[in-house]
Design a protein around this motif. Structure first.
Motif, PDB file in Angstrom:
ATOM      1  N   LYS A  63      -5.352  -0.903  -7.267  1.00 45.61           N
ATOM      2  CA  LYS A  63      -4.732  -0.034  -6.251  1.00 45.61           C
ATOM      3  C   LYS A  63      -5.781   0.691  -5.427  1.00 45.61           C
ATOM      4  O   LYS A  63      -6.905   0.908  -5.870  1.00 45.61           O
ATOM      5  CB  LYS A  63      -3.889   1.033  -6.946  1.00 45.61           C
ATOM      6  CG  LYS A  63      -2.539   0.558  -7.347  1.00 45.61           C
ATOM      7  CD  LYS A  63      -1.621   1.752  -7.578  1.00 45.61           C
ATOM      8  CE  LYS A  63      -0.237   1.250  -7.814  1.00 45.61           C
ATOM      9  NZ  LYS A  63       0.029   0.841  -9.171  1.00 45.61           N
ATOM     10  N   THR A  64      -5.359   1.132  -4.251  1.00 43.83           N
ATOM     11  CA  THR A  64      -6.221   2.001  -3.445  1.00 43.83           C
ATOM     12  C   THR A  64      -5.660   3.424  -3.522  1.00 43.83           C
ATOM     13  O   THR A  64      -4.521   3.636  -3.961  1.00 43.83           O
ATOM     14  CB  THR A  64      -6.218   1.573  -1.963  1.00 43.83           C
ATOM     15  OG1 THR A  64      -4.888   1.712  -1.479  1.00 43.83           O
ATOM     16  CG2 THR A  64      -6.723   0.165  -1.787  1.00 43.83           C
ATOM     17  N   HIS A  66      -4.720   5.138  -1.030  1.00 44.73           N
ATOM     18  CA  HIS A  66      -3.561   5.163  -0.137  1.00 44.73           C
ATOM     19  C   HIS A  66      -2.286   4.776  -0.886  1.00 44.73           C
ATOM     20  O   HIS A  66      -1.262   5.470  -0.805  1.00 44.73           O
ATOM     21  CB  HIS A  66      -3.814   4.212   1.040  1.00 44.73           C
ATOM     22  CG  HIS A  66      -2.649   4.086   1.949  1.00 44.73           C
ATOM     23  ND1 HIS A  66      -2.212   5.121   2.748  1.00 44.73           N
ATOM     24  CD2 HIS A  66      -1.788   3.059   2.185  1.00 44.73           C
ATOM     25  CE1 HIS A  66      -1.157   4.731   3.433  1.00 44.73           C
ATOM     26  NE2 HIS A  66      -0.879   3.488   3.109  1.00 44.73           N
ATOM     27  N   GLN A  67      -2.355   3.667  -1.667  1.00 48.43           N
ATOM     28  CA  GLN A  67      -1.173   3.227  -2.415  1.00 48.43           C
ATOM     29  C   GLN A  67      -0.778   4.252  -3.470  1.00 48.43           C
ATOM     30  O   GLN A  67       0.406   4.535  -3.664  1.00 48.43           O
ATOM     31  CB  GLN A  67      -1.463   1.878  -3.097  1.00 48.43           C
ATOM     32  CG  GLN A  67      -1.540   0.742  -2.100  1.00 48.43           C
ATOM     33  CD  GLN A  67      -2.137  -0.510  -2.729  1.00 48.43           C
ATOM     34  OE1 GLN A  67      -3.091  -0.427  -3.511  1.00 48.43           O
ATOM     35  NE2 GLN A  67      -1.564  -1.659  -2.387  1.00 48.43           N
ATOM     36  N   LEU A  70       1.058   7.100  -1.889  1.00 47.59           N
ATOM     37  CA  LEU A  70       2.436   6.728  -1.550  1.00 47.59           C
ATOM     38  C   LEU A  70       3.323   6.821  -2.790  1.00 47.59           C
ATOM     39  O   LEU A  70       4.414   7.398  -2.746  1.00 47.59           O
ATOM     40  CB  LEU A  70       2.493   5.304  -0.995  1.00 47.59           C
ATOM     41  CG  LEU A  70       2.090   5.126   0.464  1.00 47.59           C
ATOM     42  CD1 LEU A  70       2.170   3.664   0.863  1.00 47.59           C
ATOM     43  CD2 LEU A  70       2.993   5.963   1.367  1.00 47.59           C
ATOM     44  N   GLU A  71       2.824   6.278  -3.896  1.00 47.33           N
ATOM     45  CA  GLU A  71       3.603   6.326  -5.143  1.00 47.33           C
ATOM     46  C   GLU A  71       3.812   7.764  -5.594  1.00 47.33           C
ATOM     47  O   GLU A  71       4.871   8.132  -6.059  1.00 47.33           O
ATOM     48  CB  GLU A  71       2.895   5.553  -6.249  1.00 47.33           C
ATOM     49  CG  GLU A  71       3.118   4.079  -6.101  1.00 47.33           C
ATOM     50  CD  GLU A  71       2.385   3.285  -7.140  1.00 47.33           C
ATOM     51  OE1 GLU A  71       2.134   3.805  -8.246  1.00 47.33           O
ATOM     52  OE2 GLU A  71       2.032   2.125  -6.846  1.00 47.33           O
TER      53      GLU A  71
END
Ligand code: AMP
Length: 164
Positions: A63-64, A66-67, A70-71
């Motif tokens: 994952k980054t 950013h991801q 979002l989560e």
């Protein structure tokens, strides 16, 4: 007060494995997420990594940031991101921390991240500034006015005499 050099930050595209490495290496509890110009976008905290792990979100290493952010917003874990200006008074920073019940305030100058003030900085400041004032009081009562070093009564002086 706070940290203004060697700030650890991440970009949205930074991988979570790099985030973990940074947390392991630097022992800080949060990383400002900035864009390429150093503007603050968000904050990613150790606590967020714990939540990811606790919620058994797999594939963490791929994952980054950013991801992960979002989560986090979907799961509503978010701690408010509080900022102050480089020119703000200490009292303003303390007020922000008290009112918002946050662990840290990100210091900005012209919208760019330049520092962090965290609860641990405030604690260190309070400890360092809560020195024993009883000696000063005793000296005041004794009418001692000079600024030279203070020696406890009975302690040896540099020239072999004893302080009274
Ligand atoms: P904390 O991890 O928030 O308890 O802070 C521990 C120390 O690290 C404090 O002196 C903070 O100012 C400093 N600090 C916090 N976050 C960072 C960061 N991302 N980069 C560099 N120093 C930091």
């Amino acid at each position: 007060m706070g940290t203004y050099s060697n700030l650890e930050t991440v970009l949205p595209e930074t991988s979570l494995s790099e985030v973990l490495r940074k947390f392991g290496r630097s022992h800080v509890s949060a990383l400002p997420v900035v864009d390429n110009s150093g503007k603050l976008l968000d904050v990613y905290a150790k606590y967020d990594v714990m939540n990811l792990a606790a919620n058994k979100t797999y594939g963490m290493s791929t994952k980054t940031v950013h991801q992960a952010l979002l989560e986090r917003s979907e799961l509503q874990w978010t701690e408010e991101v509080c900022t102050c200006d480089l020119d703000d008074q200490l009292s303003t920073v303390l007020e922000i921390i008290m009112k918002s019940d946050v662990h840290r305030v990100i210091v900005l100058s012209e919208e760019r991240v330049v520092g962090m003030v965290s609860l641990s900085d405030i604690l260190s400041f309070l400890v360092l500034n809560s020195g024993d004032t009883s000696k000063d009081k005793r000296r005041e009562e004794q009418g001692v006015v000079e600024d030279g070093p203070y020696y406890e009564p009975g302690s040896p002086l540099p020239h072999g005499e004893t302080a009274v």
